[in-house]
Design an enzyme around this catalytic site. Structure first.
Site, PDB file in Angstrom:
ATOM      1  N   GLY A   1     -55.046  48.800 -51.751  1.00 28.43           N
ATOM      2  CA  GLY A   1     -55.428  47.404 -51.828  1.00 28.43           C
ATOM      3  C   GLY A   1     -54.207  46.530 -51.925  1.00 28.43           C
ATOM      4  O   GLY A   1     -53.084  47.016 -52.078  1.00 28.43           O
ATOM      5  N   GLY A   2     -54.404  45.228 -51.852  1.00 28.92           N
ATOM      6  CA  GLY A   2     -53.285  44.310 -51.931  1.00 28.92           C
ATOM      7  C   GLY A   2     -52.589  44.356 -53.272  1.00 28.92           C
ATOM      8  O   GLY A   2     -51.443  43.964 -53.400  1.00 28.92           O
TER       9      GLY A   2
ATOM     10  N   VAL B   1     -55.881  53.145 -54.863  1.00 26.49           N
ATOM     11  CA  VAL B   1     -57.087  53.769 -55.398  1.00 26.49           C
ATOM     12  C   VAL B   1     -56.963  55.283 -55.232  1.00 26.49           C
ATOM     13  O   VAL B   1     -56.673  55.773 -54.134  1.00 26.49           O
ATOM     14  CB  VAL B   1     -58.353  53.262 -54.686  1.00 26.49           C
ATOM     15  CG1 VAL B   1     -59.603  53.859 -55.336  1.00 26.49           C
ATOM     16  CG2 VAL B   1     -58.417  51.740 -54.733  1.00 26.49           C
TER      17      VAL B   1
ATOM     18  N   ASP C   1     -67.711  37.992 -52.433  1.00 24.28           N
ATOM     19  CA  ASP C   1     -66.967  38.772 -51.446  1.00 24.28           C
ATOM     20  C   ASP C   1     -67.847  39.899 -50.904  1.00 24.28           C
ATOM     21  O   ASP C   1     -67.423  41.056 -50.821  1.00 24.28           O
ATOM     22  CB  ASP C   1     -65.692  39.336 -52.054  1.00 24.28           C
ATOM     23  CG  ASP C   1     -64.668  39.733 -50.992  1.00 24.28           C
ATOM     24  OD1 ASP C   1     -64.784  39.250 -49.848  1.00 24.28           O
ATOM     25  OD2 ASP C   1     -63.755  40.520 -51.312  1.00 24.28           O
TER      26      ASP C   1
END
Length: 839
Positions: A506-507, A511, A621
């Site tokens: 992810g930014g 994970v 989102d």
């Protein structure tokens, strides 16, 4: 750069004022400037490396000893992977086990560009575990910084700092028992007045004033965008900078188009030069796409950029008219920051030449959304109804170091008294902590649901317990301790964050798949130190997610906040994301009934968010990568990093900066900045089309009219050709009436205005009805076609407007814990605007 004081928000500058304003903005960089040949340092090496026209001298070579020194309590390290394709500059590094520095001799005062290169290659010192700070002069440049183990590219941090004559050290400070490292350093003087002294200061509300003394600040490059063009590498730039394309930052790609390439060198007006931006930036642009339906209705072209929240940013925007066939004295357009500040751009207000390059500087405040929106749009009084932008840079204004006073000498009596007092205080604290722990244990035992137990680190003692970490190591001492998991346990679960266990990026982190000591499979989301994500948001994520329990929402199992770590642990979802099963993967295709059941499960989760408490909890989102599937393909909504908790039931919306993912954003929310539960409904409508058509919400590789899935699908539906874009793998198995109901549900979700969309409960009811139609469809005989089948089933009553029956579902809902929240809660952890597979 001086700014005109009389400029007012929303009122365009007259041509004469614009000319004066423009001329006052820029002072000509020194014509005597030549590109420097120092300092370029190849750290931990005795070899000189030439790359992109620069010679990086090894810091172990004798020629550097007089002008560059480094702490001797350090050691060089080399890449031990002999078969690596790593560029030579990143095959060595210098590591530090304690606070250390590189020191440079500065002979000319001015603004310097400082680049630090990091690459965590394989070595005897495991570089990906390094956590450290970097500081220089009075500025903290990097805090709790770590370098991800990315085999594809190095991580480069770029700063602009005002430096005086003398010695200039750059400090590297490891966190506790960790280490620090650096692969290469660049430090060289940029042209005079490259960074201005004064610029116009813009707030999110649109107010403006002068921001002074910018040149004395340290600036960290966040974004450098070649608008309308391709990626520019150091070989293409006069100061060895990287420029990236703008397409992924566009809110609505169909409103803009790339301009043609201008073959000759741009004309630089006063202040601009090839060092401010290279020729290639000014030779390409994005302009308003007049053939777009939105653009023809004066729809602005908007870019959204992620920045740190509640900070100041230096913003430079570049213009060069390469879109006009000839100098157009009447070409004017508007430039916007957020939606409340506007400036009229008149390319010919100062020079009547085509392709004349110029730029403007601003200091822009970010709010708690962590977004800065930049727009351009045509003006009615312009002869040419267009607008353009060539380049954009955003640099964060860094904070200064907090100075600590030196400890004073203390007498022996004070020392003895302090020790005794400390012992007494420790005893009192131990008693209080023991009492609080007992009370919390009792409180947890009285709940009607039990979160996962707090798994502690493994030890050789028979008790199976390890002592708690130091009190000072905890970032969140007042959160739900029943969900707290030790860092040692997470290290054990992930095999010390073994990259073989990585399941996504992810930014703001990586994970990992893990297994806790009790055998529970989990997904571990580890924030990257130095990612500028705040502790308050991390705390809010834990507080909110610890209150939410539902069969169709991914559960938070625990968290870790030891030292500088911010880690969230979720239940592991065996089958990954919904999108993985729709397109761009080797996984087998889902049957239509499976897809309907997955959509129904996700709708149940969203319905619970919207109606499961005394307020409205908006996800903000919703997308196919945030719908996860367990081993039985049960859908669960995930990632609440952009969520918003509203107040009492009678509160219909909250005004907030726009956040979300391109292709899924509610146009009503984008237009009004008023977030409602119907914003989730719109996004879910896009997901329904993804499920049906098995293609992304946005695909810029397709023809322009097909880029946006929602627009293209509705166009095909109205034209009667929707069946042609349905996923071919399921086209033959869909009952026509089930398809009709499904498409009408998606269409209602995608209404332009939120008030015209159904509630999620109505969407859920319609989807369940579509599934029932599919289950009860009679088998067709070979001679029957879809039209015959559809005509028979379409005689069923239209019930899409009946009240929602979704609240009667059994076995899905668990009680919401804690008090009702009447105030809005912003949750901004592990979130980003652009599409991300690891959310």
């Amino acid at each position: 750069m001086e700014m005109i004081q009389s400029h007012k928000i929303r009122y365009p500058l007259p041509s004469l004022l614009f000319l004066l304003y423009f001329l006052s903005l820029h002072k000509l960089p020194s014509l005597a400037y030549t590109v420097p040949d120092k300092y370029f340092i190849n750290c931990g090496s005795d070899t000189n490396i030439t790359t992109s026209g620069r010679i990086f001298a090894g810091d172990l070579t004798s020629g550097n000893s007089a002008s560059v020194t480094f702490t001797r309590q350090s050691s060089p390290v080399k890449d031990i992977d002999k078969s690596t394709a790593t560029p030579p500059l990143y095959q060595t590094a210098r590591i530090f086990r304690q606070k250390s520095f590189y020191e440079f001799v500065i002979s000319s005062a001015g603004t310097y560009l400082v680049r630090l290169h990091f690459f965590a290659f394989s070595s005897s010192a495991y570089l990906p575990t390094a956590i450290f700070d970097v500081s220089a002069s009075k500025f903290s440049l990097l805090d709790n910084f770590s370098v991800p183990n990315n085999p594809n590219s190095p991580l480069i941090k770029e700063f602009f700092i005002r430096i005086s004559v003398g010695k200039f050290p750059i400090y590297f400070t490891p966190q506790r028992s960790s280490l620090a490292f650096v692969n290469a350093i660049e430090l060289f003087l940029v042209p005079d007045n490259f960074i201005p002294s004064v610029a116009q200061h813009i707030s999110p509300a649109g107010s403006n004033s002068d921001y002074k003394d910018i040149v004395s600040k340290a600036l960290l490059t966040i974004h450098r965008i070649n608008v309308g063009g391709l990626t520019l590498t150091p070989e293409n730039d006069t100061l060895w900078r990287y420029w990236v394309p703008d397409d992924s930052y566009l809110y609505s790609p169909d409103t803009a188009k790339n301009s043609r390439f201008y073959s000759s060198k741009p004309r630089y007006v006063e202040g601009a030069s090839e060092y401010v931006a290279p020729d290639l930036v000014y030779q390409t642009a994005k302009e308003v796409n007049i053939n777009s339906t939105r653009a023809s209705n004066n729809f602005n072209v908007t870019w959204s950029f992620n920045v740190s929240k509640n900070c100041k940013n230096f913003v430079r925007v570049h213009f060069c008219d390469i879109v006009s066939p000839s100098p157009g004295a009447l070409l004017r357009f508007n430039f916007y920051i957020y939606s409340n500040f506007s400036l009229q751009i008149n390319p010919y207000g100062s020079i009547s030449q085509l392709a004349a390059a110029f730029y403007f500087d601003f200091v822009v405040d970010s709010d708690d959304s962590g977004l800065i929106n930049i727009s351009i749009g045509p003006r009615q009084d312009s002869e040419d109804q267009t607008a353009f932008l060539n380049g954009l840079e955003i640099m964060e204004i860094m904070g200064e170091l907090t100075r600590r006073s030196e400890p004073k000498k203390t007498s022996i009596f004070v020392v003895v008294g302090s020790v005794l007092g400390g012992l007494i205080l420790i005893c009192i604290l131990a008693f209080v902590l023991c009492l609080r722990r007992c009370r919390k244990q009792k409180a947890v035992e009285t709940l009607d649901w039990s979160p996962a137990p707090a798994h502690r680190g493994r030890t050789s003692h028979s008790t199976g317990q390890t002592p708690e970490g130091p009190i000072m190591g905890s970032l969140t001492p007042n959160l739900n301790l029943g969900l707290k998991i030790s860092f040692a346990e997470i290290q054990f679960a992930t095999n010390n964050f073994d990259m073989k266990k990585r399941i996504g990026n992810g930014g703001f982190g990586t994970v990992f798949r893990g297994t806790l000591s009790n055998g529970t499979e989990v997904a571990v989301k580890r924030s990257e130190p130095g990612s500028h994500q705040g502790l308050p948001e991390f705390q809010t994520e834990i507080i909110v997610l610890s209150m939410i329990r539902h069969r169709h929402l991914v559960s938070l199992i625990g968290y870790c906040d030891e030292s500088s770590e911010m880690i969230l642990v979720y239940e592991f979802m065996e089958k990954g994301t919904l999108r993985d099963h729709l397109y761009n993967s080797a996984l087998p295709s889902l049957a239509w009934k499976q897809r309907l059941e997955i959509c129904i499960g996700a709708a149940k989760g969203l319905q619970y968010l919207h109606r499961g408490s005394s307020g409205v909890f908006i996800h903000r989102d919703v997308k196919s990568t945030n719908i996860l599937l367990d081993e039985n393909y049960v859908a669960k909504v995930a990632d609440f990093g952009l969520s918003r908790l509203l107040g009492p039931p009678d509160q219909t919306h909250v005004s907030t900066a726009v956040k979300g993912t391109f292709g899924y954003l509610d146009p009503d929310y984008f237009r009004t900045q008023q977030l409602t539960e119907k914003s989730d409904v719109y996004s879910f409508g896009v997901v329904l089309l993804e499920v049906l058509c098995a293609r992304p919400a946005l695909n810029t590789l397709l023809p322009q009219e097909q880029v946006n899935l929602a627009e293209w699908a509705m166009f095909c539906k109205n034209k009667g050709t929707l069946e042609q874009i349905v996923d071919a793998s399921i086209r033959s198995e869909i009952n026509p009436n089930s398809l009709t109901k499904f498409v009408s549900t998606a269409e209602r979700c995608l209404e332009e205005y939120g008030a015209d969309r159904p509630h999620m409960g109505d969407v859920l009811w319609d989807l369940e009805y579509a599934l029932q139609l599919q289950r009860t469809a009679r088998a067709r005989e070979p001679h029957e076609d879809s039209t015959t089948d559809a005509s028979a089933l379409l005689a069923l009553p239209n019930i899409q407007n009946l009240p929602s029956l979704s609240m009667s579902m059994e076995g899905d809902y668990l009680p919401m814990l804690g008090k009702d929240h009447s105030n809005s809660l912003e949750i901004e952890v592990f979130s980003q605007l652009r599409i991300d597979d690891a959310r």
